[in-house]
Design a protein around this motif. Sequence first.
Motif, mmCIF file in Angstrom:
data_model
loop_
_atom_site.group_PDB
_atom_site.id
_atom_site.type_symbol
_atom_site.label_atom_id
_atom_site.label_comp_id
_atom_site.label_asym_id
_atom_site.label_seq_id
_atom_site.Cartn_x
_atom_site.Cartn_y
_atom_site.Cartn_z
ATOM 1 N N SER A 104 0.827 -1.031 -0.102
ATOM 2 C CA SER A 104 0.111 -0.154 0.010
ATOM 3 C C SER A 104 0.976 1.247 -0.146
ATOM 4 O O SER A 104 0.247 2.302 -0.304
ATOM 5 C CB SER A 104 -1.024 -0.062 1.132
ATOM 6 O OG SER A 104 -0.250 0.012 2.421
ATOM 7 N N SER A 105 2.230 1.225 0.029
ATOM 8 C CA SER A 105 2.906 2.293 0.363
ATOM 9 C C SER A 105 3.945 2.346 -0.963
ATOM 10 O O SER A 105 4.540 3.455 -0.983
ATOM 11 C CB SER A 105 4.009 2.123 1.545
ATOM 12 O OG SER A 105 3.282 2.312 2.808
ATOM 13 N N ARG A 193 -2.819 8.734 0.958
ATOM 14 C CA ARG A 193 -3.659 8.587 -0.321
ATOM 15 C C ARG A 193 -3.095 9.706 -1.165
ATOM 16 O O ARG A 193 -3.132 9.533 -2.484
ATOM 17 C CB ARG A 193 -4.986 8.565 -0.318
ATOM 18 C CG ARG A 193 -5.707 7.230 0.473
ATOM 19 C CD ARG A 193 -7.181 7.398 0.200
ATOM 20 N NE ARG A 193 -7.775 7.755 -1.034
ATOM 21 C CZ ARG A 193 -7.843 7.248 -1.952
ATOM 22 N NH1 ARG A 193 -7.565 5.924 -1.942
ATOM 23 N NH2 ARG A 193 -8.219 7.647 -3.387
ATOM 24 N N CYS A 221 0.558 6.024 8.360
ATOM 25 C CA CYS A 221 0.313 4.445 8.066
ATOM 26 C C CYS A 221 -0.282 3.852 9.374
ATOM 27 O O CYS A 221 -1.416 3.244 9.225
ATOM 28 C CB CYS A 221 1.416 4.010 7.341
ATOM 29 S SG CYS A 221 1.161 2.366 6.640
ATOM 30 N N CYS A 225 -4.232 2.196 10.125
ATOM 31 C CA CYS A 225 -4.261 0.817 10.031
ATOM 32 C C CYS A 225 -4.196 -0.005 11.465
ATOM 33 O O CYS A 225 -4.369 -1.310 11.543
ATOM 34 C CB CYS A 225 -3.121 0.057 9.128
ATOM 35 S SG CYS A 225 -3.197 0.651 7.603
ATOM 36 N N MET A 250 -6.195 -2.682 3.628
ATOM 37 C CA MET A 250 -5.361 -1.636 3.561
ATOM 38 C C MET A 250 -4.698 -1.191 2.184
ATOM 39 O O MET A 250 -4.582 0.228 1.814
ATOM 40 C CB MET A 250 -3.973 -1.933 4.492
ATOM 41 C CG MET A 250 -4.413 -2.249 5.789
ATOM 42 S SD MET A 250 -3.048 -2.327 6.993
ATOM 43 C CE MET A 250 -2.637 -4.000 6.513
ATOM 44 N N PHE A 251 -4.386 -1.941 1.361
ATOM 45 C CA PHE A 251 -3.921 -1.813 -0.171
ATOM 46 C C PHE A 251 -4.969 -0.974 -1.006
ATOM 47 O O PHE A 251 -4.918 0.038 -1.528
ATOM 48 C CB PHE A 251 -3.703 -2.999 -0.944
ATOM 49 C CG PHE A 251 -3.280 -2.626 -2.404
ATOM 50 C CD1 PHE A 251 -2.106 -2.308 -2.422
ATOM 51 C CD2 PHE A 251 -3.945 -2.854 -3.445
ATOM 52 C CE1 PHE A 251 -1.583 -2.006 -3.954
ATOM 53 C CE2 PHE A 251 -3.891 -2.602 -4.758
ATOM 54 C CZ PHE A 251 -2.419 -2.057 -4.888
ATOM 55 N N LYS A 254 -5.541 2.765 0.523
ATOM 56 C CA LYS A 254 -4.769 3.698 0.515
ATOM 57 C C LYS A 254 -4.130 3.696 -0.909
ATOM 58 O O LYS A 254 -3.658 4.871 -1.267
ATOM 59 C CB LYS A 254 -3.241 3.436 1.321
ATOM 60 C CG LYS A 254 -3.683 3.374 2.846
ATOM 61 C CD LYS A 254 -2.553 3.481 3.575
ATOM 62 C CE LYS A 254 -1.659 2.154 3.795
ATOM 63 N NZ LYS A 254 -0.510 2.274 4.447
ATOM 64 N N ALA A 255 -4.249 2.794 -1.820
ATOM 65 C CA ALA A 255 -3.816 2.606 -3.169
ATOM 66 C C ALA A 255 -4.721 2.872 -4.234
ATOM 67 O O ALA A 255 -4.031 3.125 -5.434
ATOM 68 C CB ALA A 255 -2.707 1.706 -3.296
ATOM 69 N N GLY A 259 -10.452 3.927 -3.032
ATOM 70 C CA GLY A 259 -10.327 3.428 -1.794
ATOM 71 C C GLY A 259 -11.061 3.957 -0.757
ATOM 72 O O GLY A 259 -11.487 3.554 0.364
#
Length: 289
Positions: A104-105, A193, A221, A225, A250-251, A254-255, A259
Amino acid sequence: MTEVVDRPGASRMARLRARLGLEGRRGVLTGLLAVILGAWAVAVVASVLASGAQGRAVAALWALGGHGHAVAVDVAAGTLGLAAALALVALAWIVMTAAMMLPSSVPMITLFVATAQKVPGWRLSFCYFLLGYFTVWVGFGMLAFGVDLGVNALAQAWPWLADNWQVVVATALAMGAIWQLTPLKDACLKECRHPVSFLLRYYRRGGSAGWQLGIRHGVFCVGCCWALMLVMVVSGAAQLALMGILALIMFVEKAMPWGEKVVRPVGIAFAVAAVTVLFLGSGAHTHLG
């Protein structure tokens, strides 16, 4: 009027620099993918091996497989020393961060690389960024392990809680549901995001600045979460499945472009799960090993 003459040599150099920059980002993406897949491989293999292992290797394998709760059970039972447990938990959270948080980062990391690689020595700054990010998550893991130890000690002193561990799991699910609906969750998610605005605000050159930026990104982050991860900390069962589900949540949050739309449905799902576990669960507190 001054005529502007295009110098072929300069154009070639500009194209070469752009190509090297693109290849640098591709190299980082390839490296991240290798780390993520490697972390998942470690978790899966450790979980498979732990079921048939004996002796001191059991705790290490359970920890690497995401079963940190089993380590807390061993410490509470007096079969594992605190120093060894802390080392195992730190190692386990490094693996879990790589497997669950890095995906996700990736947008933030690749944009950081694209920005930082314009400056000499950017690789050192990048390493410090990752070090700061992992440090935050390992620190959270230590705090979560402390909470787990406390709850286990309470369960030993209060047999009813040990026989009704679903109350602990349901409480963690309820906390996750509540947190999903708070403005603080939204604020942390916004920082994660939107990597462009995040870097415009906080990016600075240099190794120490990379460390500080990694810390800051890690804090946001964790803010997104922590409540979700707490469910995994106390559950003690089906960890690989939980790791996959939580990593996917989480993915997406955030991504993915859409989302933000799943945050409230996830909160509602956690609330339903909390009620279901509380009233239908058979959560006896047992040792996985």
